[in-house]
Design a protein around this motif. Structure first.
Motif, mmCIF file in Angstrom:
data_model
loop_
_atom_site.group_PDB
_atom_site.id
_atom_site.type_symbol
_atom_site.label_atom_id
_atom_site.label_comp_id
_atom_site.label_asym_id
_atom_site.label_seq_id
_atom_site.Cartn_x
_atom_site.Cartn_y
_atom_site.Cartn_z
ATOM 1 N N ASP A 60 0.832 -1.210 0.000
ATOM 2 C CA ASP A 60 0.000 0.000 0.000
ATOM 3 C C ASP A 60 0.862 1.253 0.000
ATOM 4 O O ASP A 60 1.745 1.411 0.848
ATOM 5 N N TYR A 235 0.721 9.011 15.217
ATOM 6 C CA TYR A 235 1.551 10.123 14.718
ATOM 7 C C TYR A 235 1.474 11.384 15.581
ATOM 8 O O TYR A 235 1.934 12.448 15.179
ATOM 9 N N THR A 281 6.634 -0.293 7.051
ATOM 10 C CA THR A 281 8.066 -0.389 7.291
ATOM 11 C C THR A 281 8.848 0.224 6.139
ATOM 12 O O THR A 281 8.335 0.391 5.034
#
Ligand SMILES: NC(=O)c1ccc[n+]([C@@H]2O[C@H](COP(=O)([O-])OP(=O)(O)OC[C@H]3O[C@@H](n4cnc5c(N)ncnc54)[C@H](OP(=O)(O)O)[C@@H]3O)[C@@H](O)[C@H]2O)c1
Length: 319
Positions: A60, A235, A281
């Motif tokens: 993605d 975040y 990642t």
């Protein structure tokens, strides 16, 4: 003992007919080891190549990740494979607003698509999402000159296979789902060991026949790396009560000899309404590490011990 999910097993992505592995890879931080405007590093290209050839079947990205560097790195990884995606691998990306002006209308979606195809080096995406439509109203986005009309056009012309909606606030995501335009929904940070606010909607979306992608099972890293000063969830700086909960969770993990990232990943994998769980990642070795985490056998009693920790503490206060 609980049985882990077979990472090589495939699941239908809702009514799309696409088949995906229970774990997928997210490329939101890929390519950011180089300044903007520079070509992808060898490391980023190697990470991309490893992501595309590993045991997981969906990768993605989005137009905006690293301001294009994620897609460029995926393009470099794909080029290293002679331009040929391994059979059955779904390379998905997303249409984004113009990052300078915030414009996110019909023409911007077409431009976003062109940028993505050029960077990745393909002319088709089997799965293409509307990404974080926050700079425009729902009504404008759904209007005749809006972003969704352009997505439908791309799908009708065969340039993309299936449409998804990918965003945070659940009420907004659900409003787009209810239009009936989308076959796939991507939610993030809202079905994890620290926040379960998406649980009911995930079931409802799955029952409607949508494919459900659950992003950020590690909350962006906190549940993989553990509580530490300055840690973030979704975040944003994690409040003290969130860090305290993670410490208690970590203690349960140690007591049961379960690595916390295995628990975080398998918490999502255990939900049958989730088609696939996205792990982000930018490190090649993580692909194999993720497989090991997904296949780790976790005793059933561990989940009872996690439940005894009580209500997960993250509250977005939005939905
Ligand atoms: N609005 C949206 O559409 C949206 C929003 C959020 C997420 N997503 C998608 O979902 C994907 C996953 O979300 P995410 O990347 O934000 O969060 P995440 O998967 O919860 O966490 C990713 C972070 O965890 C670290 N990590 C991964 N495996 C690890 C391991 N075994 N040990 C230690 N650290 C590990 C990664 O660092 P390393 O780089 O060092 O591995 C990275 O910093 C994204 O990449 C994106 O594709 C979409």
């Amino acid at each position: 003992m609980g049985s882990p999910v077979a990472v090589s097993g495939l699941r239908l992505l809702g009514r799309t007919g696409l088949e995906v592995s229970p774990v997928s890879l997210g490329a939101s931080t890929l390519g950011q080891d180089r300044p903007l405007g520079e070509p992808p590093s060898e490391h980023a290209a190697e990470t991309a190549r490893t992501m595309l050839t590993g045991p997981f079947r969906l990768v993605d990205s989005s137009n905006s990740y690293g301001q294009g560097r994620s897609e460029a790195a995926l393009g470099a990884g794909l080029a290293a494979l002679g331009g040929h995606l391994p059979d059955g691998v779904v390379l998905a990306t997303k249409a984004d607003c113009d990052l300078t002006t915030g414009r996110f209308d019909h023409d911007r979606v077409l431009r976003s698509f062109e940028e993505s195809t050029r960077r990745v080096g393909v002319d088709h995406f089997p799965l293409y999402h509307l990404h974080d439509p926050y700079t425009v109203s729902f009504a404008d986005t759904m209007g005749p000159q809006g972003a969704v009309a352009a997505l439908v056009r791309l799908r009708d012309e065969g340039a993309v296979g299936h449409l998804g909606i990918a965003a945070g606030p659940l009420s907004l995501v659900d409003a787009y789902v209810r239009t009936g335009v989308f076959d796939v929904v991507l939610t993030h940070n809202r079905y994890t060991l620290l926040n379960r606010s998406a649980a009911e909607l995930i079931s409802a979306w799955s029952e409607r026949g949508l494919g459900v992608l659950n992003g950020a099972a590690f909350g962006g890293g906190l549940l993989a790396r553990g509580s530490r000063p300055g840690a973030t969830y979704a975040y944003e700086p994690a409040p003290a009560e969130v860090l305290a909960f993670v410490e208690r969770l970590d203690a349960v993990c140690r007591e049961w000899d379960v690595p916390m990232p295995a628990a975080a990943l398998q918490f999502s994998l255990r939900n049958p309404a989730i088609s696939t769980t996205l792990v982000g990642t930018a490190v090649p070795a993580r692909v194999e590490q993720t497989r090991v985490l997904a296949e780790r056998v976790i005793p059933d009693g561990f989940w009872d011990a996690v439940d005894e920790l009580g209500t997960p503490p993250v509250d977005f206060g939005e939905d």
